[in-house]
Motif scaffolding. Structure first.
Motif, PDB file in Angstrom:
ATOM      1  N   CYS A 140     -16.972  34.197  16.483  1.00 54.42           N
ATOM      2  CA  CYS A 140     -17.061  35.200  17.551  1.00 54.42           C
ATOM      3  C   CYS A 140     -16.651  34.629  18.899  1.00 54.42           C
ATOM      4  O   CYS A 140     -16.613  33.425  19.103  1.00 54.42           O
ATOM      5  CB  CYS A 140     -18.487  35.746  17.651  1.00 54.42           C
ATOM      6  SG  CYS A 140     -19.642  34.645  18.497  1.00 54.42           S
ATOM      7  N   ILE A 141     -16.347  35.525  19.815  1.00 54.34           N
ATOM      8  CA  ILE A 141     -16.158  35.178  21.223  1.00 54.34           C
ATOM      9  C   ILE A 141     -17.551  35.301  21.836  1.00 54.34           C
ATOM     10  O   ILE A 141     -18.109  36.390  21.921  1.00 54.34           O
ATOM     11  CB  ILE A 141     -15.173  36.142  21.922  1.00 54.34           C
ATOM     12  CG1 ILE A 141     -13.824  36.163  21.204  1.00 54.34           C
ATOM     13  CG2 ILE A 141     -15.020  35.786  23.398  1.00 54.34           C
ATOM     14  CD1 ILE A 141     -13.097  34.853  21.150  1.00 54.34           C
ATOM     15  N   VAL A 142     -18.147  34.181  22.218  1.00 52.03           N
ATOM     16  CA  VAL A 142     -19.557  34.171  22.600  1.00 52.03           C
ATOM     17  C   VAL A 142     -19.864  35.054  23.808  1.00 52.03           C
ATOM     18  O   VAL A 142     -20.944  35.647  23.871  1.00 52.03           O
ATOM     19  CB  VAL A 142     -20.098  32.743  22.823  1.00 52.03           C
ATOM     20  CG1 VAL A 142     -20.038  31.936  21.546  1.00 52.03           C
ATOM     21  CG2 VAL A 142     -19.368  32.025  23.932  1.00 52.03           C
ATOM     22  N   GLN A 143     -18.943  35.185  24.752  1.00 44.37           N
ATOM     23  CA  GLN A 143     -19.194  36.020  25.928  1.00 44.37           C
ATOM     24  C   GLN A 143     -19.349  37.488  25.540  1.00 44.37           C
ATOM     25  O   GLN A 143     -19.958  38.260  26.267  1.00 44.37           O
ATOM     26  CB  GLN A 143     -18.062  35.886  26.954  1.00 44.37           C
ATOM     27  CG  GLN A 143     -17.999  34.540  27.613  1.00 44.37           C
ATOM     28  CD  GLN A 143     -17.155  33.531  26.830  1.00 44.37           C
ATOM     29  OE1 GLN A 143     -16.902  33.673  25.649  1.00 44.37           O
ATOM     30  NE2 GLN A 143     -16.743  32.488  27.512  1.00 44.37           N
ATOM     31  N   ILE A 144     -18.818  37.875  24.418  1.00 43.25           N
ATOM     32  CA  ILE A 144     -18.926  39.246  23.935  1.00 43.25           C
ATOM     33  C   ILE A 144     -20.166  39.407  23.059  1.00 43.25           C
ATOM     34  O   ILE A 144     -21.003  40.270  23.292  1.00 43.25           O
ATOM     35  CB  ILE A 144     -17.645  39.658  23.186  1.00 43.25           C
ATOM     36  CG1 ILE A 144     -16.489  39.716  24.194  1.00 43.25           C
ATOM     37  CG2 ILE A 144     -17.832  40.979  22.455  1.00 43.25           C
ATOM     38  CD1 ILE A 144     -15.124  39.881  23.587  1.00 43.25           C
ATOM     39  N   ALA A 177     -26.985  28.467  26.539  1.00 42.73           N
ATOM     40  CA  ALA A 177     -27.262  27.825  25.251  1.00 42.73           C
ATOM     41  C   ALA A 177     -25.955  27.551  24.506  1.00 42.73           C
ATOM     42  O   ALA A 177     -25.780  26.489  23.910  1.00 42.73           O
ATOM     43  CB  ALA A 177     -28.188  28.694  24.415  1.00 42.73           C
ATOM     44  N   CYS A 178     -25.038  28.498  24.561  1.00 44.75           N
ATOM     45  CA  CYS A 178     -23.743  28.317  23.907  1.00 44.75           C
ATOM     46  C   CYS A 178     -22.934  27.200  24.566  1.00 44.75           C
ATOM     47  O   CYS A 178     -22.273  26.423  23.885  1.00 44.75           O
ATOM     48  CB  CYS A 178     -22.935  29.610  23.920  1.00 44.75           C
ATOM     49  SG  CYS A 178     -23.591  30.906  22.861  1.00 44.75           S
ATOM     50  N   ASN A 209     -29.188  40.994  32.098  1.00 43.83           N
ATOM     51  CA  ASN A 209     -28.308  39.942  32.598  1.00 43.83           C
ATOM     52  C   ASN A 209     -28.925  38.545  32.551  1.00 43.83           C
ATOM     53  O   ASN A 209     -28.230  37.579  32.251  1.00 43.83           O
ATOM     54  CB  ASN A 209     -27.838  40.259  34.016  1.00 43.83           C
ATOM     55  CG  ASN A 209     -26.780  41.342  34.022  1.00 43.83           C
ATOM     56  OD1 ASN A 209     -26.067  41.550  33.040  1.00 43.83           O
ATOM     57  ND2 ASN A 209     -26.680  42.055  35.130  1.00 43.83           N
ATOM     58  N   ASP A 210     -30.218  38.410  32.851  1.00 43.03           N
ATOM     59  CA  ASP A 210     -30.832  37.076  32.808  1.00 43.03           C
ATOM     60  C   ASP A 210     -30.859  36.528  31.383  1.00 43.03           C
ATOM     61  O   ASP A 210     -30.630  35.343  31.163  1.00 43.03           O
ATOM     62  CB  ASP A 210     -32.218  37.067  33.444  1.00 43.03           C
ATOM     63  CG  ASP A 210     -33.199  38.029  32.806  1.00 43.03           C
ATOM     64  OD1 ASP A 210     -32.782  38.951  32.071  1.00 43.03           O
ATOM     65  OD2 ASP A 210     -34.415  37.870  33.047  1.00 43.03           O
ATOM     66  N   GLN A 211     -31.094  37.384  30.413  1.00 39.42           N
ATOM     67  CA  GLN A 211     -31.083  36.965  29.013  1.00 39.42           C
ATOM     68  C   GLN A 211     -29.650  36.632  28.566  1.00 39.42           C
ATOM     69  O   GLN A 211     -29.427  35.670  27.832  1.00 39.42           O
ATOM     70  CB  GLN A 211     -31.682  38.050  28.127  1.00 39.42           C
ATOM     71  CG  GLN A 211     -31.902  37.612  26.705  1.00 39.42           C
ATOM     72  CD  GLN A 211     -32.618  38.666  25.872  1.00 39.42           C
ATOM     73  OE1 GLN A 211     -32.964  39.738  26.346  1.00 39.42           O
ATOM     74  NE2 GLN A 211     -32.839  38.349  24.618  1.00 39.42           N
ATOM     75  N   TYR A 212     -28.687  37.404  29.019  1.00 44.73           N
ATOM     76  CA  TYR A 212     -27.280  37.144  28.715  1.00 44.73           C
ATOM     77  C   TYR A 212     -26.869  35.768  29.248  1.00 44.73           C
ATOM     78  O   TYR A 212     -26.259  34.964  28.530  1.00 44.73           O
ATOM     79  CB  TYR A 212     -26.425  38.249  29.333  1.00 44.73           C
ATOM     80  CG  TYR A 212     -24.936  38.091  29.162  1.00 44.73           C
ATOM     81  CD1 TYR A 212     -24.357  38.027  27.895  1.00 44.73           C
ATOM     82  CD2 TYR A 212     -24.096  38.023  30.269  1.00 44.73           C
ATOM     83  CE1 TYR A 212     -22.980  37.903  27.738  1.00 44.73           C
ATOM     84  CE2 TYR A 212     -22.720  37.908  30.114  1.00 44.73           C
ATOM     85  CZ  TYR A 212     -22.174  37.844  28.852  1.00 44.73           C
ATOM     86  OH  TYR A 212     -20.809  37.725  28.699  1.00 44.73           O
ATOM     87  N   GLU A 213     -27.237  35.476  30.485  1.00 40.37           N
ATOM     88  CA  GLU A 213     -26.915  34.174  31.082  1.00 40.37           C
ATOM     89  C   GLU A 213     -27.582  33.031  30.316  1.00 40.37           C
ATOM     90  O   GLU A 213     -26.975  31.971  30.116  1.00 40.37           O
ATOM     91  CB  GLU A 213     -27.305  34.136  32.552  1.00 40.37           C
ATOM     92  CG  GLU A 213     -26.453  35.041  33.427  1.00 40.37           C
ATOM     93  CD  GLU A 213     -24.967  34.681  33.409  1.00 40.37           C
ATOM     94  OE1 GLU A 213     -24.632  33.485  33.356  1.00 40.37           O
ATOM     95  OE2 GLU A 213     -24.147  35.611  33.443  1.00 40.37           O
ATOM     96  N   ALA A 214     -28.834  33.231  29.883  1.00 42.64           N
ATOM     97  CA  ALA A 214     -29.536  32.203  29.100  1.00 42.64           C
ATOM     98  C   ALA A 214     -28.823  31.960  27.767  1.00 42.64           C
ATOM     99  O   ALA A 214     -28.689  30.813  27.325  1.00 42.64           O
ATOM    100  CB  ALA A 214     -30.990  32.614  28.870  1.00 42.64           C
ATOM    101  N   ALA A 239     -32.753  32.121  20.909  1.00 42.11           N
ATOM    102  CA  ALA A 239     -34.188  32.384  20.963  1.00 42.11           C
ATOM    103  C   ALA A 239     -34.900  31.338  21.813  1.00 42.11           C
ATOM    104  O   ALA A 239     -35.749  31.652  22.636  1.00 42.11           O
ATOM    105  CB  ALA A 239     -34.795  32.458  19.570  1.00 42.11           C
ATOM    106  N   ALA A 240     -34.534  30.079  21.610  1.00 40.89           N
ATOM    107  CA  ALA A 240     -35.140  28.997  22.383  1.00 40.89           C
ATOM    108  C   ALA A 240     -34.782  29.120  23.864  1.00 40.89           C
ATOM    109  O   ALA A 240     -35.631  28.917  24.728  1.00 40.89           O
ATOM    110  CB  ALA A 240     -34.672  27.649  21.840  1.00 40.89           C
ATOM    111  N   ALA A 241     -33.544  29.484  24.151  1.00 32.46           N
ATOM    112  CA  ALA A 241     -33.095  29.589  25.539  1.00 32.46           C
ATOM    113  C   ALA A 241     -33.716  30.767  26.257  1.00 32.46           C
ATOM    114  O   ALA A 241     -34.036  30.686  27.444  1.00 32.46           O
ATOM    115  CB  ALA A 241     -31.571  29.711  25.587  1.00 32.46           C
ATOM    116  N   THR A 242     -33.902  31.878  25.567  1.00 29.05           N
ATOM    117  CA  THR A 242     -34.411  33.079  26.220  1.00 29.05           C
ATOM    118  C   THR A 242     -35.939  33.143  26.228  1.00 29.05           C
ATOM    119  O   THR A 242     -36.504  33.983  26.919  1.00 29.05           O
ATOM    120  CB  THR A 242     -33.847  34.359  25.570  1.00 29.05           C
ATOM    121  OG1 THR A 242     -34.176  34.370  24.193  1.00 29.05           O
ATOM    122  CG2 THR A 242     -32.341  34.431  25.758  1.00 29.05           C
TER     123      THR A 242
END
Length: 94
Positions: A66-70, A48-49, A39-44, A88-91
């Protein structure tokens, strides 16, 4: 013959992807824990998006459609931004 509209349906004003639709997709078996980022990586990735100039209507990446949330939820996916992977930069900081 009627001229066909250009662009993807997500780019047209009359088509909106709802949060309910996104959540329904994310709850499918395809999004099992082993196929998804934490989840923390998903939020990051979503953060970024959200700051990307290629995000349209808060849901659609205009680079890949794409739908970025998916897409951001899946481990094997990468940011399509040319010349840099914004995810990559965000995570890296996570």
């Amino acid at each position: 013959m009627r001229q066909q509209e250009s662009g993807c349906k997500g780019c047209r004003e009359e088509y909106k992807v709802t949060e309910e639709q996104i959540q329904r997709v994310l709850s499918s078996p395809m999004f099992s824990e082993e196929r998804c980022v934490p989840n923390d990586q998903y939020e990051a990735r979503l953060n970024a998006c959200s700051s990307c100039p290629k995000l349209q209507s808060g849901t659609t990446c205009t680079l890949c459609g794409c739908i970025v949330q998916i897409t951001a939820k899946l481990i094997e996916k990468r940011c399509p931004y040319p010349g840099q992977d914004r995810w990559a930069a965000a995570t890296a900081a996570v």
